[in-house]
Design a protein around this motif. Structure first.
Motif, mmCIF file in Angstrom:
data_model
loop_
_atom_site.group_PDB
_atom_site.id
_atom_site.type_symbol
_atom_site.label_atom_id
_atom_site.label_comp_id
_atom_site.label_asym_id
_atom_site.label_seq_id
_atom_site.Cartn_x
_atom_site.Cartn_y
_atom_site.Cartn_z
ATOM 1 N N LEU A 154 0.815 -1.207 0.000
ATOM 2 C CA LEU A 154 0.000 0.000 0.000
ATOM 3 C C LEU A 154 0.857 1.269 0.000
ATOM 4 N N LEU A 155 1.905 1.254 0.814
ATOM 5 C CA LEU A 155 2.759 2.443 0.929
ATOM 6 C C LEU A 155 3.582 2.663 -0.333
ATOM 7 N N ALA A 156 4.002 1.553 -0.971
ATOM 8 C CA ALA A 156 4.769 1.684 -2.213
ATOM 9 C C ALA A 156 3.884 2.266 -3.311
ATOM 10 N N GLU A 157 2.652 1.820 -3.368
ATOM 11 C CA GLU A 157 1.689 2.353 -4.347
ATOM 12 C C GLU A 157 1.536 3.856 -4.178
ATOM 13 N N ALA A 158 1.415 4.268 -2.923
ATOM 14 C CA ALA A 158 1.182 5.683 -2.638
ATOM 15 C C ALA A 158 2.384 6.531 -3.037
ATOM 16 N N LYS A 159 3.589 5.934 -2.937
ATOM 17 C CA LYS A 159 4.798 6.706 -3.281
ATOM 18 C C LYS A 159 4.879 6.973 -4.769
ATOM 19 N N GLU A 160 4.200 6.108 -5.550
ATOM 20 C CA GLU A 160 4.230 6.303 -6.999
ATOM 21 C C GLU A 160 3.423 7.504 -7.438
ATOM 22 N N LYS A 161 2.489 7.931 -6.602
ATOM 23 C CA LYS A 161 1.705 9.130 -6.963
ATOM 24 C C LYS A 161 1.710 10.119 -5.810
ATOM 25 N N PRO A 162 2.859 10.792 -5.656
ATOM 26 C CA PRO A 162 3.004 11.680 -4.506
ATOM 27 C C PRO A 162 2.390 13.059 -4.730
ATOM 28 N N ASN A 163 1.256 13.110 -5.436
ATOM 29 C CA ASN A 163 0.655 14.422 -5.672
ATOM 30 C C ASN A 163 -0.120 14.895 -4.447
ATOM 31 N N SER A 164 0.046 16.155 -4.150
ATOM 32 C CA SER A 164 -0.638 16.698 -2.983
ATOM 33 C C SER A 164 -2.124 16.898 -3.263
ATOM 34 N N VAL A 165 -2.933 16.617 -2.255
ATOM 35 C CA VAL A 165 -4.374 16.834 -2.365
ATOM 36 C C VAL A 165 -4.673 18.283 -2.744
ATOM 37 N N LEU A 166 -3.834 19.167 -2.207
ATOM 38 C CA LEU A 166 -4.071 20.590 -2.427
ATOM 39 C C LEU A 166 -3.954 20.969 -3.898
ATOM 40 N N ALA A 167 -3.126 20.197 -4.626
ATOM 41 C CA ALA A 167 -2.904 20.523 -6.033
ATOM 42 C C ALA A 167 -3.920 19.834 -6.942
ATOM 43 N N TRP A 168 -4.810 19.045 -6.359
ATOM 44 C CA TRP A 168 -5.730 18.276 -7.181
ATOM 45 C C TRP A 168 -6.747 19.132 -7.900
ATOM 46 N N LYS A 169 -7.027 18.692 -9.111
ATOM 47 C CA LYS A 169 -8.072 19.331 -9.870
ATOM 48 C C LYS A 169 -9.401 18.700 -9.462
ATOM 49 N N ARG A 170 -10.434 19.510 -9.377
ATOM 50 C CA ARG A 170 -11.739 18.973 -9.031
ATOM 51 C C ARG A 170 -12.575 18.777 -10.292
ATOM 52 N N PHE A 171 -13.319 17.685 -10.331
ATOM 53 C CA PHE A 171 -14.161 17.385 -11.480
ATOM 54 C C PHE A 171 -15.624 17.360 -11.071
ATOM 55 N N LEU A 172 -16.458 17.970 -11.889
ATOM 56 C CA LEU A 172 -17.900 17.916 -11.658
ATOM 57 C C LEU A 172 -18.488 16.858 -12.581
ATOM 58 N N CYS A 173 -19.138 15.844 -12.010
ATOM 59 C CA CYS A 173 -19.724 14.809 -12.880
ATOM 60 C C CYS A 173 -21.004 15.345 -13.505
ATOM 61 N N PRO A 174 -21.023 15.433 -14.859
ATOM 62 C CA PRO A 174 -22.197 15.992 -15.525
ATOM 63 C C PRO A 174 -23.383 15.030 -15.516
ATOM 64 N N VAL A 175 -23.108 13.754 -15.281
ATOM 65 C CA VAL A 175 -24.183 12.762 -15.312
ATOM 66 C C VAL A 175 -24.887 12.676 -13.959
ATOM 67 N N CYS A 176 -24.112 12.626 -12.887
ATOM 68 C CA CYS A 176 -24.698 12.436 -11.558
ATOM 69 C C CYS A 176 -25.182 13.739 -10.924
ATOM 70 N N SER A 177 -24.635 14.862 -11.366
ATOM 71 C CA SER A 177 -25.113 16.137 -10.831
ATOM 72 C C SER A 177 -26.513 16.398 -11.350
ATOM 73 N N LYS A 178 -27.288 17.098 -10.545
ATOM 74 C CA LYS A 178 -28.667 17.363 -10.952
ATOM 75 C C LYS A 178 -28.953 18.845 -10.992
ATOM 76 N N ALA A 179 -29.635 19.258 -12.076
ATOM 77 C CA ALA A 179 -30.066 20.650 -12.194
ATOM 78 C C ALA A 179 -31.289 20.854 -11.298
ATOM 79 N N PRO A 180 -31.579 22.106 -10.938
ATOM 80 C CA PRO A 180 -32.717 22.364 -10.042
ATOM 81 C C PRO A 180 -34.017 21.730 -10.538
#
Ligand SMILES: [Zn+2]
Length: 243
Positions: A154-180
């Motif tokens: 588990l720890l070795a896997e995590a070291k392969e992607k040491p990207n910080s949460v803070l730098a993460w891009k956020r995605f809005l799912c167009p399918v699951c999101s609902k309009a008013p």
């Protein structure tokens, strides 16, 4: 959990909540507050049938409700565990590896609870040992990679992607999101995913695929409605990456 009196606890909690209905009773049933705890939703029909007095439900019907509750609870528990592991894998461990975490020397330990017969030795005793070591002699803590094979993997896997949460891009799912106009209460629902991994995981999830099928069916059935063009546009936007 059931043998240890889970039903009593659920009924007691349910009663307490009825007593304080003014501020704790969720308007939509199970989605808020304590009622989202695993067990309430799953055993709701069973507990209601019991509470209403078993006179209007046969023993057989009660047993069916109880058994369905048990299966649903197992399913919910497995899903919950999966979400927790995903959170550890995708958020906690990468964050510990990031530069931000390095300045405060966050060192995550993974204890292997796979074999419940060895829980005492591998989890309880080992956990207490590491905590004591941390308090008494932080410089000589054991290497987290040497705790177990599971930990190392588990720890070795995590070291392969040491990207910080803070730098993460956020995605809005167009399918699951609902309009008013698609919700009962007229309030939009937005489904956000943190980072590409989580978004891709979401696209493969049962929930997303179910919503996608639902939207497709709705759009097909009602292609003349004003909302259909809007729905189709959203579906097509996501078509390439979902299959
Ligand atoms: Zn989705």
């Amino acid at each position: 959990m059931i043998e240890r009196g889970m039903f009593d606890e659920l009924s007691q909690l349910g009663n307490d909540m009825e007593d304080q209905s003014a501020f704790s009773r969720p308007a939509d049933g199970y989605s808020a507050g304590l009622k989202q705890a695993i067990g309430f939703r799953e055993f709701g029909p069973y507990l209601e049938a019991i509470g209403a007095g078993s006179s209007d439900a046969s023993d057989e019907a009660l047993e069916t409700l109880r058994r369905r509750g048990v299966e649903d609870m197992k399913l919910s528990t497995r899903r919950y565990a999966k979400r927790q592991i995903a959170w550890i894998r995708n958020k906690l461990l990468p964050e510990c590896n990031s530069t931000l975490a390095k300045s405060i020397k966050a060192r995550p330990y993974v204890l292997d609870a796979t074999d419940l017969d060895k829980w005492d030795a591998l989890v309880r005793v080992r956990g207490v040992e590491i905590a004591k070591q941390f308090i008494n002699d932080e410089q000589n803590l054991p290497d987290p990679m040497n705790i177990s094979e599971t930990a190392a993997k588990l720890l070795a896997e995590a070291k392969e992607k040491p990207n910080s949460v803070l730098a993460w891009k956020r995605f809005l799912c167009p399918v699951c999101s609902k309009a008013p106009e698609e919700t009962m209460d007229g309030v939009a629902r937005q489904v956000w995913l943190n980072g590409e991994d989580e978004y891709n995981q979401h696209l493969r999830s049962q929930k997303h695929r179910k919503n996608r099928t639902l939207r497709k069916r709705l759009a097909e059935r009602d292609s003349s409605s004003p909302g259909a063009a809007f729905l189709n546009k959203r579906l097509n936007a996501k078509d390439e990456d979902s299959d």
